[in-house]
Design a protein around this motif. Structure first.
Motif, PDB file in Angstrom:
ATOM      1  N   LEU A 144      22.173  12.224  23.322  1.00 36.29           N
ATOM      2  CA  LEU A 144      22.532  12.508  21.925  1.00 36.29           C
ATOM      3  C   LEU A 144      23.550  13.642  21.849  1.00 36.29           C
ATOM      4  CD1 LEU A 144      19.079  12.258  20.075  1.00 36.29           C
ATOM      5  CD2 LEU A 144      20.998  10.662  19.986  1.00 36.29           C
ATOM      6  N   THR A 145      23.373  14.649  22.714  1.00 34.75           N
ATOM      7  CA  THR A 145      24.313  15.770  22.717  1.00 34.75           C
ATOM      8  C   THR A 145      25.701  15.302  23.142  1.00 34.75           C
ATOM      9  OG1 THR A 145      22.487  17.243  23.295  1.00 34.75           O
ATOM     10  CG2 THR A 145      24.695  18.123  23.582  1.00 34.75           C
ATOM     11  N   SER A 146      25.761  14.416  24.130  1.00 33.50           N
ATOM     12  CA  SER A 146      27.052  13.913  24.601  1.00 33.50           C
ATOM     13  C   SER A 146      27.754  13.101  23.517  1.00 33.50           C
ATOM     14  CB  SER A 146      26.853  13.039  25.848  1.00 33.50           C
ATOM     15  OG  SER A 146      26.194  13.768  26.843  1.00 33.50           O
ATOM     16  N   VAL A 147      26.990  12.226  22.859  1.00 34.28           N
ATOM     17  CA  VAL A 147      27.569  11.450  21.756  1.00 34.28           C
ATOM     18  C   VAL A 147      27.980  12.416  20.645  1.00 34.28           C
ATOM     19  CG1 VAL A 147      27.078   9.710  19.982  1.00 34.28           C
ATOM     20  CG2 VAL A 147      26.237   9.382  22.302  1.00 34.28           C
ATOM     21  N   GLY A 148      27.117  13.417  20.409  1.00 35.49           N
ATOM     22  CA  GLY A 148      27.402  14.407  19.374  1.00 35.49           C
ATOM     23  C   GLY A 148      28.696  15.160  19.630  1.00 35.49           C
ATOM     24  N   LEU A 149      28.972  15.470  20.902  1.00 37.96           N
ATOM     25  CA  LEU A 149      30.229  16.167  21.233  1.00 37.96           C
ATOM     26  C   LEU A 149      31.433  15.338  20.795  1.00 37.96           C
ATOM     27  CD1 LEU A 149      29.864  17.738  24.812  1.00 37.96           C
ATOM     28  CD2 LEU A 149      30.246  18.940  22.668  1.00 37.96           C
ATOM     29  N   LEU A 150      31.339  14.026  21.016  1.00 35.29           N
ATOM     30  CA  LEU A 150      32.449  13.135  20.624  1.00 35.29           C
ATOM     31  C   LEU A 150      32.573  13.076  19.098  1.00 35.29           C
ATOM     32  CD1 LEU A 150      31.983  10.199  23.169  1.00 35.29           C
ATOM     33  CD2 LEU A 150      33.512  12.160  23.332  1.00 35.29           C
ATOM     34  N   VAL A 151      31.436  13.014  18.426  1.00 38.58           N
ATOM     35  CA  VAL A 151      31.470  12.976  16.953  1.00 38.58           C
ATOM     36  C   VAL A 151      32.024  14.299  16.410  1.00 38.58           C
ATOM     37  CG1 VAL A 151      30.065  12.762  14.851  1.00 38.58           C
ATOM     38  CG2 VAL A 151      29.557  11.334  16.845  1.00 38.58           C
ATOM     39  N   LEU A 152      31.595  15.406  16.998  1.00 41.84           N
ATOM     40  CA  LEU A 152      32.114  16.718  16.569  1.00 41.84           C
ATOM     41  C   LEU A 152      33.622  16.792  16.792  1.00 41.84           C
ATOM     42  CD1 LEU A 152      29.343  19.152  17.891  1.00 41.84           C
ATOM     43  CD2 LEU A 152      29.916  18.697  15.506  1.00 41.84           C
ATOM     44  N   GLY A 153      34.080  16.250  17.922  1.00 43.41           N
ATOM     45  CA  GLY A 153      35.519  16.236  18.204  1.00 43.41           C
ATOM     46  C   GLY A 153      36.278  15.415  17.171  1.00 43.41           C
ATOM     47  N   GLY A 154      35.748  14.229  16.862  1.00 44.99           N
ATOM     48  CA  GLY A 154      36.413  13.338  15.902  1.00 44.99           C
ATOM     49  C   GLY A 154      36.445  13.918  14.497  1.00 44.99           C
ATOM     50  N   THR A 155      35.301  14.408  14.043  1.00 43.40           N
ATOM     51  CA  THR A 155      35.257  14.978  12.686  1.00 43.40           C
ATOM     52  C   THR A 155      36.068  16.271  12.622  1.00 43.40           C
ATOM     53  OG1 THR A 155      33.157  16.013  13.290  1.00 43.40           O
ATOM     54  CG2 THR A 155      33.025  13.978  12.023  1.00 43.40           C
ATOM     55  N   GLY A 156      36.044  17.021  13.720  1.00 46.39           N
ATOM     56  CA  GLY A 156      36.839  18.258  13.770  1.00 46.39           C
ATOM     57  C   GLY A 156      38.329  17.967  13.635  1.00 46.39           C
ATOM     58  N   LEU A 157      38.766  16.901  14.305  1.00 49.60           N
ATOM     59  CA  LEU A 157      40.182  16.506  14.199  1.00 49.60           C
ATOM     60  C   LEU A 157      40.546  16.191  12.747  1.00 49.60           C
ATOM     61  CD1 LEU A 157      41.263  14.054  17.063  1.00 49.60           C
ATOM     62  CD2 LEU A 157      42.021  16.398  16.633  1.00 49.60           C
ATOM     63  N   TYR A 158      39.679  15.460  12.096  1.00 49.55           N
ATOM     64  CA  TYR A 158      39.932  15.075  10.706  1.00 49.55           C
ATOM     65  C   TYR A 158      40.014  16.330   9.821  1.00 49.55           C
ATOM     66  CZ  TYR A 158      39.127  13.151   6.058  1.00 49.55           C
ATOM     67  OH  TYR A 158      39.245  12.843   4.721  1.00 49.55           O
ATOM     68  N   LEU A 159      39.053  17.231  10.001  1.00 52.34           N
ATOM     69  CA  LEU A 159      39.019  18.439   9.156  1.00 52.34           C
ATOM     70  C   LEU A 159      40.258  19.307   9.383  1.00 52.34           C
ATOM     71  CD1 LEU A 159      35.224  19.319   9.530  1.00 52.34           C
ATOM     72  CD2 LEU A 159      36.353  18.249   7.572  1.00 52.34           C
ATOM     73  N   TRP A 160      40.679  19.400  10.635  1.00 50.38           N
ATOM     74  CA  TRP A 160      41.905  20.160  10.931  1.00 50.38           C
ATOM     75  C   TRP A 160      43.106  19.501  10.246  1.00 50.38           C
ATOM     76  CZ3 TRP A 160      45.296  17.280  14.239  1.00 50.38           C
ATOM     77  CH2 TRP A 160      46.566  17.842  14.341  1.00 50.38           C
ATOM     78  N   PHE A 161      43.210  18.195  10.339  1.00 51.22           N
ATOM     79  CA  PHE A 161      44.386  17.496   9.816  1.00 51.22           C
ATOM     80  C   PHE A 161      44.501  17.646   8.305  1.00 51.22           C
ATOM     81  CE2 PHE A 161      47.174  13.792   9.024  1.00 51.22           C
ATOM     82  CZ  PHE A 161      48.156  14.094   9.955  1.00 51.22           C
ATOM     83  N   LYS A 162      43.384  17.887   7.653  1.00 49.78           N
ATOM     84  CA  LYS A 162      43.402  18.074   6.201  1.00 49.78           C
ATOM     85  C   LYS A 162      43.973  19.436   5.792  1.00 49.78           C
ATOM     86  CE  LYS A 162      41.937  14.325   4.325  1.00 49.78           C
ATOM     87  NZ  LYS A 162      42.777  13.649   3.305  1.00 49.78           N
ATOM     88  N   LEU A 163      44.069  20.351   6.755  1.00 53.65           N
ATOM     89  CA  LEU A 163      44.650  21.681   6.467  1.00 53.65           C
ATOM     90  C   LEU A 163      46.150  21.612   6.755  1.00 53.65           C
ATOM     91  CD1 LEU A 163      41.956  23.962   8.176  1.00 53.65           C
ATOM     92  CD2 LEU A 163      42.207  23.502   5.744  1.00 53.65           C
ATOM     93  N   ARG A 164      46.932  21.361   5.726  1.00 55.11           N
ATOM     94  CA  ARG A 164      48.370  21.145   5.910  1.00 55.11           C
ATOM     95  C   ARG A 164      49.057  22.323   6.608  1.00 55.11           C
ATOM     96  NH1 ARG A 164      50.574  16.838   3.466  1.00 55.11           N
ATOM     97  NH2 ARG A 164      49.255  15.691   2.014  1.00 55.11           N
ATOM     98  N   ALA A 165      48.634  23.530   6.251  1.00 51.02           N
ATOM     99  CA  ALA A 165      49.287  24.721   6.809  1.00 51.02           C
ATOM    100  C   ALA A 165      49.083  24.842   8.321  1.00 51.02           C
ATOM    101  CB  ALA A 165      48.764  25.966   6.105  1.00 51.02           C
ATOM    102  N   GLU A 166      48.054  24.166   8.838  1.00 50.68           N
ATOM    103  CA  GLU A 166      47.727  24.291  10.270  1.00 50.68           C
ATOM    104  C   GLU A 166      48.215  23.098  11.090  1.00 50.68           C
ATOM    105  OE1 GLU A 166      46.547  26.924  11.564  1.00 50.68           O
ATOM    106  OE2 GLU A 166      45.827  28.022   9.814  1.00 50.68           O
TER     107      GLU A 166
END
Lengths: 191, 197
Positions: A144-166
């Motif tokens: 679950l932790t390994s799958v979770g790392l991938l989900v955290l990576g994917g959602t993290g990418l999305y959240l970063w991309f929403k910050l236009r300034a970054e």
């Protein structure tokens, strides 16, 4: 969408916080072994056994588990010169058992490993094929932790991309990293 | 402070994205693989190379001399644990790389080396990559670059987790589901630790 993924990232990240820290800290122990003490506390004892329950290593191990409270899986079974040797081990604790056929007692060496060694052991305990049932529970958590790392990576990418300034600096870091990583993975494969 | 924490959290994640994906993938692979004894073993390729032993060397010096002579890409000095004498008193040692394992037998009387090369399956290559750190790697520049990248990723993983915790406590500490999630995860971990201890 944004709120769902933000909350997923937050809740999953918090649920896995201790597990991810365990991965990180145990990897440091692996990388910098000299920084940490890894010597186990070592003790030996002689325990009484019923010779009627020693026909196989597994029977003797079960007998010791019931009578002495040893918990763990049966490993490293060997037979030599009328003796049976094996260990009963679980994360952090190893009971090395030496039994001479026909005897009424067995010699047991018990090693209990310190916190950092426990972390490394937990890090390496994967899969759900272990004899010791709690290790299978742990294996499921590691999955679950390994799958979770991938989900955290994917959602993290999305959240970063929403910050236009970054976006600009983020794109440089991300693509620089992907090119560097993928190139080395291939180079290390082809040799 | 919060602005910088967000950046640290974000930049470390982006900068180590490949490694994070690798860590996740390796964890999944390690779960679904059968036990070690039941895994299919790749077929090695055996070859022979002429070799004249220079003499006057101990096992370590001879293994290092052969490694330098063969110049197999990505290899470094043979690990100490792999050096051994077999029943015929031939020196054996291994020259591992992330993707291959070269097992060398020095047949001094025959004046040649027996080389057994085993190419690992892709999953094992990835597994070796995820555990490659500077203290356990060969001097090859590609290996060193990757090992330092993994080292950086280990620290980044810890930094990401800590900065994430800080950002939660700083922004929405009263969020009930977050408290439950953190509490349940921590309790499961501590409970398991206590149980096996």
């Amino acid at each position: 969408m944004y709120r769902v993924l933000r909350d997923t990232h937050l809740l999953l990240g918090l649920f896995l916080f201790v597990f991810v820290m365990m991965f990180g800290v145990s990897s440091l122990e692996f990388s910098h072994r000299s920084w940490f003490g890894s010597e186990p506390t070592d003790s030996t004892s002689t325990v009484v056994v019923d010779p009627g329950r020693t026909s196989t290593p597994r029977e003797l191990a079960r007998h010791l588990m019931e009578e002495q409270g040893y918990g763990g899986g049966l490993h490293d079974i060997r037979a030599a010169e009328g003796q049976i040797l094996f260990n009963i081990s679980r994360i952090g604790t190893v009971h090395d058992v030496r039994y001479t056929r026909g005897a009424r007692e067995a010699q047991v060496r018990t090693r209990v490993f310190p916190f950092m060694s426990m972390m490394t052991w937990m890090h390496g305990t994967f899969g759900m094929h272990h004899e010791y049932a709690p290790h299978n529970v742990w294996g499921a958590l590691m999955f679950l932790t390994s799958v979770g790392l991938l989900v955290l990576g994917g959602t993290g990418l999305y959240l970063w991309f929403k910050l236009r300034a970054e976006r600009r600096i983020g794109l440089i870091l991300l693509f620089g990293n992907l090119v560097f990583g993928a190139t080395l993975i291939v180079l290390l494969w082809v040799g | 402070m919060t602005k910088w924490m967000i950046r640290i959290h974000m930049y470390t994640g982006l900068l180590n994205f490949t490694a994070l994906v690798l860590f996740g993938v390796v964890g999944i692979i390690a779960t679904v693989l059968p036990p070690h004894a039941q895994r299919a073993r790749p077929t090695p390729i055996v070859s022979f190379v002429d070799f004249e032993s220079p003499g006057g060397m101990d096992d370590r010096q001879l293994a290092d001399h052969i490694q330098a002579t063969l110049r197999i890409p990505l290899t470094g000095p043979a690990p100490d644990w792999s050096l051994e004498r077999d029943d015929e008193n031939n020196l054996r040692f291994r020259l591992p790389t992330p993707a291959r394992r070269h097992e060398i037998v020095v047949l001094e009387e025959e004046g040649r080396l027996r080389m057994e090369t085993l190419t690992f399956p892709t999953w094992q290559h990835l597994f070796h990559l995820h555990e490659m750190v500077p203290s356990r790697s060969t001097p090859d520049l590609r290996i060193q670059a990757w090992a330092w990248y993994i080292e950086l990723s280990l620290w980044s993983l810890i930094l990401m987790a800590l900065s994430g915790l800080y950002l939660w406590l700083e922004s929405r500490p009263g969020y009930r589901w977050a408290q439950v999630s953190f509490g349940v995860g921590s309790l499961i971990f501590v409970g398991f630790y206590w149980f096996v201890r």
